[in-house]
Each structure stands twice: as structure tokens, then as C-alpha cells.
Write an enzyme that holds these catalytic residues in place. Structure first.
Site, short mmCIF file in Angstrom:
data_model
loop_
_atom_site.label_atom_id
_atom_site.label_comp_id
_atom_site.label_asym_id
_atom_site.label_seq_id
_atom_site.Cartn_x
_atom_site.Cartn_y
_atom_site.Cartn_z
N SER A 1 -122.93 43.52 32.23
CA SER A 1 -123.24 44.50 33.28
C SER A 1 -123.06 45.93 32.80
O SER A 1 -123.68 46.86 33.32
CB SER A 1 -122.33 44.25 34.49
OG SER A 1 -122.52 42.95 35.00
N ARG B 1 -117.72 54.01 43.53
CA ARG B 1 -117.97 55.30 42.88
C ARG B 1 -118.87 56.18 43.74
O ARG B 1 -118.64 57.38 43.88
CB ARG B 1 -118.59 55.08 41.50
CG ARG B 1 -117.63 54.58 40.44
CD ARG B 1 -118.18 54.80 39.05
NE ARG B 1 -119.45 54.15 38.83
CZ ARG B 1 -119.59 52.92 38.33
NH1 ARG B 1 -118.52 52.22 38.00
NH2 ARG B 1 -120.79 52.40 38.15
N ARG C 1 -131.86 43.21 41.43
CA ARG C 1 -130.76 43.01 42.37
C ARG C 1 -131.26 42.89 43.81
O ARG C 1 -130.76 42.05 44.57
CB ARG C 1 -129.76 44.17 42.24
CG ARG C 1 -128.92 44.08 40.97
CD ARG C 1 -128.17 45.36 40.69
NE ARG C 1 -127.42 45.25 39.44
CZ ARG C 1 -126.83 46.27 38.81
NH1 ARG C 1 -126.92 47.49 39.33
NH2 ARG C 1 -126.18 46.07 37.68
N GLU D 1 -125.65 41.35 25.82
CA GLU D 1 -125.14 41.00 24.50
C GLU D 1 -123.81 40.26 24.64
O GLU D 1 -123.21 40.25 25.73
CB GLU D 1 -124.96 42.26 23.66
CG GLU D 1 -126.25 43.02 23.41
CD GLU D 1 -126.07 44.25 22.55
OE1 GLU D 1 -127.07 44.94 22.29
OE2 GLU D 1 -124.92 44.55 22.15
N GLU E 1 -127.55 39.99 36.60
CA GLU E 1 -127.99 41.35 36.98
C GLU E 1 -126.85 42.17 37.57
O GLU E 1 -127.05 43.04 38.43
CB GLU E 1 -129.17 41.30 37.98
CG GLU E 1 -130.21 40.24 37.75
CD GLU E 1 -130.74 40.15 36.33
OE1 GLU E 1 -130.35 40.96 35.47
OE2 GLU E 1 -131.53 39.23 36.05
N GLY E 2 -125.64 41.90 37.11
CA GLY E 2 -124.46 42.65 37.56
C GLY E 2 -123.59 41.82 38.46
O GLY E 2 -124.02 41.41 39.55
N GLY F 1 -121.52 16.48 54.40
CA GLY F 1 -120.56 15.51 53.89
C GLY F 1 -121.00 14.93 52.56
O GLY F 1 -121.53 15.62 51.69
#
Length: 333
Positions: free
Chosen positions: A74, A314, A179, A69, A302-303, A278
Site C-alpha cells: 500500500s 490524515r 478502490r 513489491e 488496493e490498500g 449453518g
């Protein structure tokens, strides 16, 4: 699943197939390897599977997931879309962005809050109250699909179209699967770029010698190969953990590591490839230029890379390092 005519391939096999798709770039890779929505089959009713999901598996129609949204990407828990009961129906309200494949889809899988929990709804195209706001252009265009912005205003959906699965958990599983597929495609893209760069460095001469003779080129090639090998092993490790049926929270963290490292690795490889070619590599007719544009989004959708780092940190703080190194070679000294 085999009962629906599939091969029920393990994740490691799917990763191998997706790597090959990555060699054709994101824009073309989905023609090489596309998959039916396995996560939907695990969540829908038999009636919903017959009407909505199996036609997608057979290639007769396609679906588009409407999750993101304007104010929540994420952070899936931050979505504001809502669904309220109205007799035997639901009234959906909200706005969804970056609905990949919405232009070709027969229906949307919309994530919304319903009765205090996140729930998935099947919303067919043409439903009153469903409006496509626009199809913005992106850096990787031209692309095989558009990324729509849609708005739902008192969009009436029958209760038969409410997916009875876990809702937010199903969306998270979809994120995890996407992912690891991104990580695999990035490995495939990096391998093709590396082969192209190697071949050019042997062929191209500067100051009387192939540019492959110069350390400046050799170091870029060496770094690219080393990082690709590490990213591929990390992706295969996550896929193996998935196939073993490890704790989903541990798998979630391993997939985050694979997506983070592989997507950032592929972007570095693409940058080096453009540099090695190049001016030729900067021309829109050259594959290195296309990869350079298309791979950038893999660090976002996707994050984002930052979200992956938060997931990894975490997990580390909660469980320690050993939980995420399970299956890797460790030596005690």
C-alpha cells in the site's frame, strides 16, 4: 472516452454496473463487468494508445499492473524497482508481486523510479530480462486470473514504452478507481448474500417454526441490511464527488471511506450468511462459502483497511470533517 468508441459514463453509472458484477462474486464478476484502462488513456501518447491501450479497450488483449513489491504494498512510495537510461533505452530492475492478471496479459504496466521520480513503463511479455517467478495459490482460488510474481533483471525497454504521464500520480489514480470499484462490488455481493439469507430463513424450519421468526436470525438480517444501505450511500457519495470534479484529495479520502466501510461490511454480511445457512453455508458448493473466501481479500488489496484509515485520518486532521461531508445532509442546531 467517446472518441475511442466508449460511452464516457460517469463514475456513478460505473458504480451501478460494478454492483451487479459483485453479485457474481469477485471470481466471476470480472466476466460480468470489466473495463478498459481509462487511466492509461489519460497518460499515454497517441502512439502508445493505438498500439497498447485501444486493443485492451476492444477486448483484443489485456494488461496487468505491476506495482506491489515484496517490501512495498500500500506504501507506493516505498517501491524499489528502478529504471536507468542506457542510450535510447531503459534498463529496469526489481521484483513485483501480486500482479493480478499477469497470466493473461500481453504486457505489464511497471512502476519504477527513473531520474528521481516514479514512472510507468510498458513491458511486453517475452522481453529479455523479464522472468515470471511463480503463480502462487490464494484463498479465493479457483480464480479467473493468476496473481504473478515477476522479476526484472536489466530488462531493456525502449524509451517509446515509457509512459509520459505523472507516473506515481497515475498509479494513485488507478488505486482510487480500483478502490471505489471494490466498494461497489462489495455492495453487490452483500445484497445477493442478504437476499439468499432472507429466502433461506423463511424456508428453513427449526423447532416447528421458520428460523426467520427467531430474533437471533432477525437481528443478523437487520444489521446486514442497515450496514449495506449505509455502505451503498457512502459509495454513491464518493462517486458523485468524483463526477463533480471535486478536489482530488477530498475525493481520495471519500473513496477511502467507501472502500473501508463497504469491504468490512461485506465481510460481516458474509459471516452472518454462513451462520444463517449453518452447515450448508460451509459447503464449497454453496455461494455463501465462496463469498466468505473471496470477500476477505477486499480488506487487503488496493490498500488495506489500515491504510484507508490512515488516509481518512490524515485528511480529517488537515481539512476538518466538513470537507468530507460536503453534499451530505447536515442540520445545524
Amino acid at each position: 472516452p467517446e472518441q475511442y468508441g466508449g460511452l464516457d459514463l460517469p463514475m456513478l453509472d460505473l458504480v451501478a454496473i460494478e454492483e451487479e458484477a459483485g453479485k457474481a462474486t469477485n471470481g466471476l464478476g470480472f466476466f460480468v463487468a470489466d473495463r478498459g484502462p481509462r487511466e492509461l488513456l489519460d497518460a499515454v501518447t497517441p502512439e502508445q494508445a493505438a498500439r497498447w491501450v485501444l486493443p485492451v479497450v476492444r477486448g483484443e488483449m489485456s494488461e496487468a499492473w505491476a506495482i506491489t513489491e515484496p517490501g512495498a504494498g500500500s506504501d507506493v512510495m516505498g517501491i524499489q524497482a528502478s529504471a536507468e537510461r542506457d542510450g535510447d533505452d531503459w534498463l529496469l530492475n526489481g521484483e513485483k508481486w501480486f500482479v493480478t492478471g499477469g497470466d493473461r496479459a500481453r504486457y505489464y504496466i511497471v512502476l519504477a523510479w527513473a531520474d528521481g521520480e516514479q514512472t510507468l513503463f510498458i513491458v511486453e511479455k517475452g522481453t529479455p530480462g523479464l522472468e515470471v517467478l511463480r503463480e502462487p495459490h490464494f484463498m479465493h482460488d479457483p480464480y479467473i486470473v493468476k496473481h504473478q510474481e515477476v522479476r526484472l533483471t536489466n530488462c531493456r525497454v525502449p524509451d517509446a514504452n515509457r509512459v509520459p504521464g505523472a507516473g506515481g500520480d497515475d498509479a494513485k489514480r488507478w488505486f482510487s478507481l480500483e478502490r471505489i470499484m471494490i466498494a461497489a462490488r462489495c455492495c453487490g455481493a452483500a445484497e445477493r448474500l442478504l437476499d439468499l439469507s432472507r429466502g433461506w430463513s423463511i424456508e428453513r424450519e427449526a423447532f416447528g417454526h421458520p428460523i426467520a421468526n427467531y430474533q437471533g436470525i432477525q437481528f443478523m438480517l437487520a444489521d446486514s441490511l442497515t450496514e449495506l444501505a449505509a455502505a451503498r450511500l457512502l459509495t454513491w457519495h464518493a462517486a458523485t464527488s468524483w463526477d463533480r470534479g471535486d478536489d482530488p484529495k477530498i475525493v481520495h479520502g471519500k473513496v477511502a471511506m467507501a472502500k473501508l466501510f463497504a469491504s468490512e461490511m461485506a465481510n460481516r454480511v458474509a459471516d452472518r450468511s454462513v451462520q444463517i445457512f449453518g452447515g450448508r453455508g460451509y459447503m464449497t458448493e454453496h455461494p455463501a462459502e465462496r463469498y466468505y473466501r473471496e470477500l476477505r481479500v477486499d480488506r487487503i488489496w488496493e490498500g488495506t483497511s489500515e491504510i484507508q484509515r490512515s488516509i481518512i485520518a490524515r485528511g480529517l486532521l488537515k481539512r476538518g470533517a466538513a470537507a468530507y461531508l460536503d453534499g451530505a445532509v447536515r442540520v445545524n442546531v
